[in-house]
Design a protein around this motif. Structure first.
Motif, short mmCIF file in Angstrom:
data_model
loop_
_atom_site.label_atom_id
_atom_site.label_comp_id
_atom_site.label_asym_id
_atom_site.label_seq_id
_atom_site.Cartn_x
_atom_site.Cartn_y
_atom_site.Cartn_z
N VAL A 1 10.62 -1.20 -6.49
CA VAL A 1 9.22 -0.76 -6.64
C VAL A 1 8.62 -1.20 -7.98
O VAL A 1 7.58 -1.88 -7.99
N PRO A 2 9.21 -0.86 -9.12
CA PRO A 2 8.59 -1.34 -10.37
C PRO A 2 8.64 -2.86 -10.53
O PRO A 2 7.72 -3.45 -11.11
N LEU A 3 9.71 -3.47 -10.00
CA LEU A 3 9.79 -4.94 -10.09
C LEU A 3 8.65 -5.59 -9.34
O LEU A 3 8.01 -6.52 -9.85
N TRP A 4 8.37 -5.09 -8.14
CA TRP A 4 7.30 -5.69 -7.35
C TRP A 4 5.95 -5.54 -8.04
O TRP A 4 5.18 -6.49 -8.15
N PHE A 5 5.65 -4.33 -8.53
CA PHE A 5 4.36 -4.12 -9.17
C PHE A 5 4.25 -4.89 -10.48
O PHE A 5 3.16 -5.37 -10.84
N ALA A 6 5.35 -5.06 -11.19
CA ALA A 6 5.33 -5.87 -12.41
C ALA A 6 5.05 -7.34 -12.07
O ALA A 6 4.26 -8.01 -12.76
N LEU A 7 5.69 -7.84 -11.02
CA LEU A 7 5.46 -9.22 -10.60
C LEU A 7 4.02 -9.44 -10.19
O LEU A 7 3.39 -10.44 -10.56
#
Length: 592
Positions: A188-194
């Protein structure tokens, strides 16, 4: 999307769901996994309202929660389990087809998803583990993450609602299997950071908008999960979200291989209704209810080892080197396990990565494919990080989401690839069609036929009935030892039993509504007076001695009265993967 595409895909899903449900019904009486005995035992406790014993830190609760109403309705434990599995399979087919159809608006892409997925459902619907629920959660997670991506720049209300839905779904992943916690915590945080870096990393307002969505997700996760965490913490007298990750991964991060000590270790069931000690492997419970006794005789059997090569160093660098070397050694076995049901998964991942590098795959135009790839990649890395050589890469069932993740990638990209090829490029279209047919063929051969796919050297397989044998009478479990003991009324209900082949005792306890004590790989020696005293101290009523027919059976007179003595085809050795052979089974009433 056209109405005809919706209707035709709905009909296809119904047609494909029928054999899956039929397979579940035919297999409803079988025990296909020893772990399932623990889940069923816990479901029985929930159905009876025995929450004090049912709350369990080791086994994730969702599948037992779902079984409990069926158990309470009188369906029986094994029937209740396959009922939950069958419902999960139907939901996987519906959700997968709907997701691909909604995004691509291509009826053919949705049909491809359903057709490719059905064989793996047929092969696993009779499996008594929560892995089909994990597969359902994974597909739902990809969908909700896609919705959350679209809501980043929506209204405040939409961001809060979608974020809350994402957090609640993550909580249900936590309930389904504890391993999913690190998956969604990373994804979840990885996707939103990307997405933030790719589209609007100079826009602080965009970061705040995404922050609102993520905060709503976190709050929902905490609110939904809090009652369960509270119940666990109260029962175990310490703040805990579960114990399975620690129990199953702690040995992966040490450079010292554990081996059996000189003492006998004899764990007891955690409560009065549990089938076995494994029903709660939380260390404080499992170790706390384990009796010990010194070994006073030398067993002829060598001490089992886990196959790992221990490092002598205690430095951080040495430990990290050991960890990395062990994971690299296990990687071929890990890939082999994946190939047993999805030999195309690795190739799809490689081709997708190449497409990203060449900008053929666009993160904006192919958002669903990229979301699925990120979730699948993190899931792959997570299990690759704990795979071991001694377990030959682990159980293939752990990795089922890698199947659906890669199938969704292909199905999502398929319509755009077809349009890009365009008219007049017959050869390219033939290649595209052949690629899709190859994925379908691999799925069918590995999962429905149990033979290697055209480009794989690994045979697949199924649990329960042969997957293509979807009709016929109810499958009667082939359990000759259970039948022989039942015919002699050798194990009364409610008995506490144990035996030299500890791996086979849990199934006996389940069938006879008894309890089993002890654990495998302990080299229990029934000729050792110290061990006999341990049996009496534990309150064991019946001991089952397994001896190969061509070997000398031990003298059991010091243990108690031999009530039954017969030869039957069974596993005699207390080791993983032991062969079935003519085996002499002696039932001893401990203490006479």
């Amino acid at each position: 999307m056209s109405r005809s595409a919706v209707v035709l895909n709905a009909v296809l899903v119904v047609l494909l769901a029928v054999p899956v449900v039929s397979m579940a019904y035919r297999s409803r009486l079988s025990i296909t996994n020893i772990d399932g005995v623990s889940y069923m035992g816990i479901a029985r406790q929930y159905a009876a309202g025995d929450l004090g014993d049912a709350v369990n830190a080791y086994w994730s609760p969702l599948v037992s929660w779902l079984m409990a109403p069926f158990v309470r309705a009188g369906l029986g434990l094994t029937t209740s389990y396959v009922t939950v599995n069958a419902l999960a399979c139907v939901a996987i087919l519906v959700l997968g087809a709907w997701l691909v159809l909604r995004v691509t608006r291509s009826g053919w892409a949705a049909a491809f998803t359903s057709a490719a997925t059905t064989p793996v459902l047929l092969a696993n619907v009779a499996r008594q583990t929560p892995d089909l629920l994990v597969l359902l959660w994974f597909v739902a997670f990809v969908w909700v993450l896609l919705v959350a991506d679209g809501a980043r720049n929506g209204t405040l209300r939409r961001r809060i609602v979608v974020g809350a839905g994402l957090g609640a779904l993550c909580a249900f992943g936590f309930f389904a299997k504890l391993f999913l916690v690190p998956v969604f915590v990373v994804v979840v945080p990885l996707w939103f950071a990307l997405r933030w870096w790719q589209t609007d990393h100079r826009d602080r307002a965009a970061l705040r908008r995404s922050g609102v969505l993520l905060t709503a997700a976190l709050v929902a996760l905490v609110v939904v999960a809090a009652p369960w965490v509270t119940a666990l913490s109260l029962k175990y007298h310490t703040v805990t979200a579960g114990s399975s990750l620690v129990v199953n991964t702690e040995s992966k991060f040490t450079d010292a291989a554990d081996g059996p000590g000189d003492d006998y270790v004899f764990p007891l069931p955690p409560n009065a209704t549990a089938f076995s000690p494994a029903e709660d492997r939380t260390p404080s419970v499992y170790d706390g209810r384990a009796l010990t006794a010194p070994r006073t005789t030398q067993s002829a059997d060598p001490a089992p080892t886990d196959g790992a090569t221990a490092s002598a160093t205690t430095t951080l660098v040495g430990k990290l080197t050991y960890y990395v070397s062990q994971r690299l050694d296990a990687l071929p076995y890990y890939q082999m396990r994946i190939s047993s049901f999805a030999p195309f998964a690795t190739w799809i991942g490689v081709l997708f990565a190449v497409g990203l590098l060449l900008r053929v795959v666009d993160t904006r135009r192919h958002t669903l494919a990229v979301v699925a790839a990120v979730a699948t990649g993190v899931y792959w890395l997570g299990y690759a990080g704990i795979a071991t050589v001694e377990s030959f890469g682990g159980n293939a069932r752990y990795y089922l989401p890698l199947f659906s993740g890669t199938v969704i990638i292909v199905a999502t990209l398929l319509p755009d690839v077809w349009r890009r090829i365009g008219r007049g490029h017959l050869l390219r279209r033939v290649v595209a069609v052949a690629g899709c047919l190859l994925v379908l063929t691999a799925s069918v051969t590995q999962n429905a036929l149990g033979i290697a796919a055209p480009f794989s050297s690994v045979n697949g397989g199924s649990i329960g009935a042969e997957p293509l044998a979807v009709t016929g009478p109810t499958l009667r479990p082939d359990e000759p030892l259970v039948d022989a003991l039942a015919a002699r009324d050798a194990v009364p209900a409610g008995s506490l039993i144990s035996g030299s082949n500890a791996r086979g005792m849990v199934q006996l306890a389940f069938r006879f509504d008894a309890q089993v004590a002890g654990r495998d790989s302990q080299r229990y020696d029934i000729t050792d007076p110290s061990f006999v005293g341990l049996l009496e101290r534990a309150g064991v009523q019946y001991w089952l001695q397994f001896t190969p027919q061509d070997a000398m059976a031990p003298d059991l007179s010091a243990v108690g009265q031999v009530t039954e003595d017969f030869v039957i085809d069974s596993t005699c050795q207390d080791s993983k993967g032991a062969a079935v052979e003519p085996c002499r089974v002696q039932v001893v009433r401990v203490g006479g």
